[in-house]
Write an enzyme that holds these catalytic residues in place. Structure first.
Site, PDB file in Angstrom:
ATOM      1  N   HIS A  10       0.880  -1.169   0.000  1.00  0.00           N
ATOM      2  CA  HIS A  10       0.000   0.000   0.000  1.00  0.00           C
ATOM      3  C   HIS A  10       0.921   1.223   0.000  1.00  0.00           C
ATOM      4  O   HIS A  10       2.032   1.163   0.543  1.00  0.00           O
ATOM      5  CB  HIS A  10      -0.837  -0.054   1.282  1.00  0.00           C
ATOM      6  CG  HIS A  10      -1.900   0.994   1.396  1.00  0.00           C
ATOM      7  ND1 HIS A  10      -1.621   2.296   1.739  1.00  0.00           N
ATOM      8  CD2 HIS A  10      -3.246   0.922   1.247  1.00  0.00           C
ATOM      9  CE1 HIS A  10      -2.762   2.979   1.785  1.00  0.00           C
ATOM     10  NE2 HIS A  10      -3.752   2.173   1.492  1.00  0.00           N
TER      11      HIS A  10
ATOM     12  N   ASP B 119       3.456  -4.594   8.007  1.00  0.00           N
ATOM     13  CA  ASP B 119       2.256  -3.762   7.892  1.00  0.00           C
ATOM     14  C   ASP B 119       1.057  -4.693   8.072  1.00  0.00           C
ATOM     15  O   ASP B 119       0.742  -5.489   7.189  1.00  0.00           O
ATOM     16  CB  ASP B 119       2.240  -3.082   6.515  1.00  0.00           C
ATOM     17  CG  ASP B 119       0.954  -2.290   6.270  1.00  0.00           C
ATOM     18  OD1 ASP B 119       0.059  -2.302   7.151  1.00  0.00           O
ATOM     19  OD2 ASP B 119       0.846  -1.660   5.206  1.00  0.00           O
TER      20      ASP B 119
ATOM     21  N   GLN C  66      -4.153  -4.949   6.961  1.00  0.00           N
ATOM     22  CA  GLN C  66      -5.164  -5.852   6.392  1.00  0.00           C
ATOM     23  C   GLN C  66      -5.170  -7.220   7.065  1.00  0.00           C
ATOM     24  O   GLN C  66      -6.028  -8.052   6.744  1.00  0.00           O
ATOM     25  CB  GLN C  66      -4.916  -6.029   4.881  1.00  0.00           C
ATOM     26  CG  GLN C  66      -5.066  -4.767   4.062  1.00  0.00           C
ATOM     27  CD  GLN C  66      -6.501  -4.253   4.015  1.00  0.00           C
ATOM     28  OE1 GLN C  66      -7.455  -4.991   4.231  1.00  0.00           O
ATOM     29  NE2 GLN C  66      -6.656  -2.973   3.739  1.00  0.00           N
TER      30      GLN C  66
ATOM     31  N   LYS D  59      -9.987  -0.337  10.801  1.00  0.00           N
ATOM     32  CA  LYS D  59     -10.225  -1.504   9.945  1.00  0.00           C
ATOM     33  C   LYS D  59     -10.672  -2.714  10.753  1.00  0.00           C
ATOM     34  O   LYS D  59     -11.033  -3.738  10.203  1.00  0.00           O
ATOM     35  CB  LYS D  59      -8.971  -1.829   9.135  1.00  0.00           C
ATOM     36  CG  LYS D  59      -8.744  -0.839   7.984  1.00  0.00           C
ATOM     37  CD  LYS D  59      -7.669  -1.309   7.043  1.00  0.00           C
ATOM     38  CE  LYS D  59      -7.685  -0.594   5.710  1.00  0.00           C
ATOM     39  NZ  LYS D  59      -7.139   0.750   5.717  1.00  0.00           N
TER      40      LYS D  59
ATOM     41  N   CYS E 240      -4.650   2.613  -3.701  1.00  0.00           N
ATOM     42  CA  CYS E 240      -3.423   3.102  -3.058  1.00  0.00           C
ATOM     43  C   CYS E 240      -2.282   2.105  -3.210  1.00  0.00           C
ATOM     44  O   CYS E 240      -1.486   1.898  -2.292  1.00  0.00           O
ATOM     45  CB  CYS E 240      -3.654   3.417  -1.578  1.00  0.00           C
ATOM     46  SG  CYS E 240      -4.912   4.641  -1.293  1.00  0.00           S
TER      47      CYS E 240
END
Lengths: 143, 425
Positions: free
Chosen positions: B137, B214, B217, B240, B380
């Site tokens: 991302h 990261d 997600q 999220k 993104c």
């Protein structure tokens, strides 16, 4: 809003059978427009005649149906217009899609088929798509 | 292709017992919200928590010596402890590392914090490598682009094979003696694939590099355990996973957080200040300059409590079924191409796809008119789309509160889109 009110037959005809989507060889003016959020890219060509009026307007590029149909309708409308008239029509189109001008009769009279895109004023996410060709033409003629 | 879903699986996702807990979904029963990879819906308990904070313990944490401020401070510390436990950030004796949980505004800010502080810690310079993957991302890409431009280090990309995975050979080749920092996404927000970040962290440590994950997600959808992943840092966003917008989380190994310089400076992050110098507070306050969104941290605690109360493992299993159903249904239409793995069980939450000859923005607009929310664009992750040869794609993503009807509505909507563009409406 009904799905087909914007994506109607007449609109789709401009998408699937565009009349003005081609490269012009004897253009007097050319300009690129991009819509970074969508990735729409447009190359606009215009040929001004000896009388100072737009003789031909055409475009190439890729993008969503709204941006491409809009470019096709605009190209049709601009034939025979002076640059000053064209710039004014671009401003009127912007007013229509942003909801500032709601007079349907006036819009249909001056913008002809492009008045079909009136529904875009209810779709804020698509205003930039619809505007792309008109913004590009206006920038080109004002330079 | 035979379905991987049994009748029992389908029965599980037929209805959602969770929708009523989410006010926006409960109030809009006709809405098919399939954009949770962008932001999740929030349960009422999270909204209540935000309000509860301001109604019962509103005071500036840390500084006040009166009861309200003490309570506010304690509630944030409790949130840190729960978050640490949730991501498996514990000491050897099982004690949650609450003080290694730093609150930021979002995952992007957490990654920016690292990109601004680690170059000094690692003495990053010309000839050094920073390794990321091509599926990052922008929030885990641009910070490193900027760092490399400023320090003269090289930005190196781990690339994908045709099956959308990063092969071991790529790790061996790209992560080497010059590598100082490796920062990779756990789950791709475009492809939905889960990377083997444990293997990536192991390779990074083999060559003495730091490894950042990261988790934006992954943390909402799969049980993440930083000890078993073996990473040095994990960044993710509260919004999220059902928490409020404006809260991000950075976990780091305590010894590394201690050694790092501060990121933003000012109030709330110092022990003492003179005219010419300042002494930083201990971690995590060292990284939390200015008044924080304490109510947001408190509500994040409630969001994780909701996931724990409904059994994260059960939610994860339900999401896998939903994603597999989504993938199989999309594959049942010959006008749709999946942009990502064709195996339905390799999608965590998100499935990207292309509708033949129709721009994703038109697809999303027409679906919107039938109350189906999907994402369209470059998500993104422009370098990834360029690498794969796409300008933009459609993306549908699920969370546990979705049900089969949401996905069926999407497919019916896609049939309408196809009909409009092919003269059948």
């Amino acid at each position: 809003m009904d799905v087909t009110s914007l994506y109607n037959e007449q609109f789709m005809d401009h998408v699937t059978h565009p009349d003005y989507k081609y490269a012009m060889e004897d253009a007097t003016h050319e300009h690129d427009g991009i819509n970074p959020s969508c990735g729409d890219e447009l190359h606009l060509s215009v040929r001004l005649g000896d009388d100072g009026r737009i003789e031909e307007c055409a475009y190439t590029g890729h993008g969503c149906a709204v941006s491409m149909a809009s470019a096709d309708m605009m190209s049709d409308l601009m034939v025979g217009k002076t640059p000053a008239e064209a710039i004014e029509l671009c401003a009127l189109f912007k007013d229509m899609v942003t909801g500032a001008e709601k007079d349907a009769d006036k819009l249909e009279e001056q913008l002809d088929e492009a008045a079909l895109l009136m529904d875009v004023s209810h779709m804020p996410a698509r205003v930039k798509c619809a505007e792309l060709a008109w913004r590009t033409l206006s920038e080109m003629l004002q330079e | 292709m035979a379905s991987i879903l049994s009748a029992a699986h389908i029965a599980t996702i037929e209805q959602s017992p969770y929708k009523l807990d989410f006010p926006l979904l409960a109030q809009n029963p006709q809405l098919a919200f399939l954009d949770s990879a962008a932001t999740a819906q929030r349960p009422a308990t999270v909204l209540d928590a935000e309000r509860h904070f301001y109604e019962t313990m509103n005071a500036n944490p840390l500084r006040g010596l009166y009861r309200l401020s003490v309570e506010a401070t304690a509630s944030i510390d409790a949130a840190r402890t729960r978050i640490a436990r949730f991501i498996g950030a514990t000491d050897d004796d099982g004690t949650p590392q609450g003080n290694a949980i730093v609150f930021t505004r979002n995952a992007s800010e957490a990654l920016n914090l690292l990109s601004r502080t680690l170059p000094r810690l690692t003495e990053l310079g010309p000839g050094d490598d920073v390794v990321i993957s091509i599926m990052e991302h922008h929030s885990n890409l641009i910070p490193w682009q900027q760092v490399c431009a400023a320090t003269g280090a090289n930005l190196v990309y781990l690339r994908l094979t045709e099956d959308f995975s990063i092969p071991k050979s790529e790790l061996a080749e790209k992560i080497g003696p010059r590598t100082k920092i490796v920062s990779v996404t756990h789950v791709s927000n475009v492809l939905g694939v889960q990377n083997d970040v444990a293997a990536i962290a192991a390779r990074a440590h083999e060559v003495g590099a730091l490894c950042i994950v990261d988790g934006a997600q992954s943390v909402p959808h799969v049980a993440v355990n930083v000890r078993s992943l073996g990473c040095d840092f994990l960044a993710f966003s509260a919004h999220k996973l059902g928490g409020p917008m404006g809260i991000g989380v950075l976990w780091g190994k305590p010894e590394l957080l201690d050694a790092m310089p501060p990121f933003l400076v000012g109030g709330e992050m110092i022990d003492s200040v003179t005219e010419t110098d300042a002494v930083w507070s201990p971690v995590p306050q060292k990284f939390e300059a200015g008044t924080q969104d304490a109510a947001g941290s408190y509500a994040t605690d409630a969001a994780i409590a909701y996931l724990e109360a409904h059994d994260m493992a059960a939610l994860e299993e339900r999401e896998r079924l939903l994603a597999a159903y989504l993938c199989e249904q999309l594959q049942s239409r010959d006008y749709i191409t999946i942009v990502g793995p064709s195996e339905p069980d390799r999608h965590v939450g998100a499935v990207s796809f292309d509708v033949k000859g129709i721009h994703p923005h038109d697809v999303a607009s027409i679906l919107d008119m039938s109350n189906v929310c999907i994402r369209a664009g470059h998500h993104c992750a422009q370098p990834l789309l360029t690498y794969l040869g796409w300008h933009s794609t459609c993306r549908a993503s699920v969370a546990f509160y979705n049900d089969k009807a949401d996905i069926d509505r999407l497919i019916a909507g896609l049939d309408t889109v196809w009909g409009i563009f092919n003269g059948r409406n």
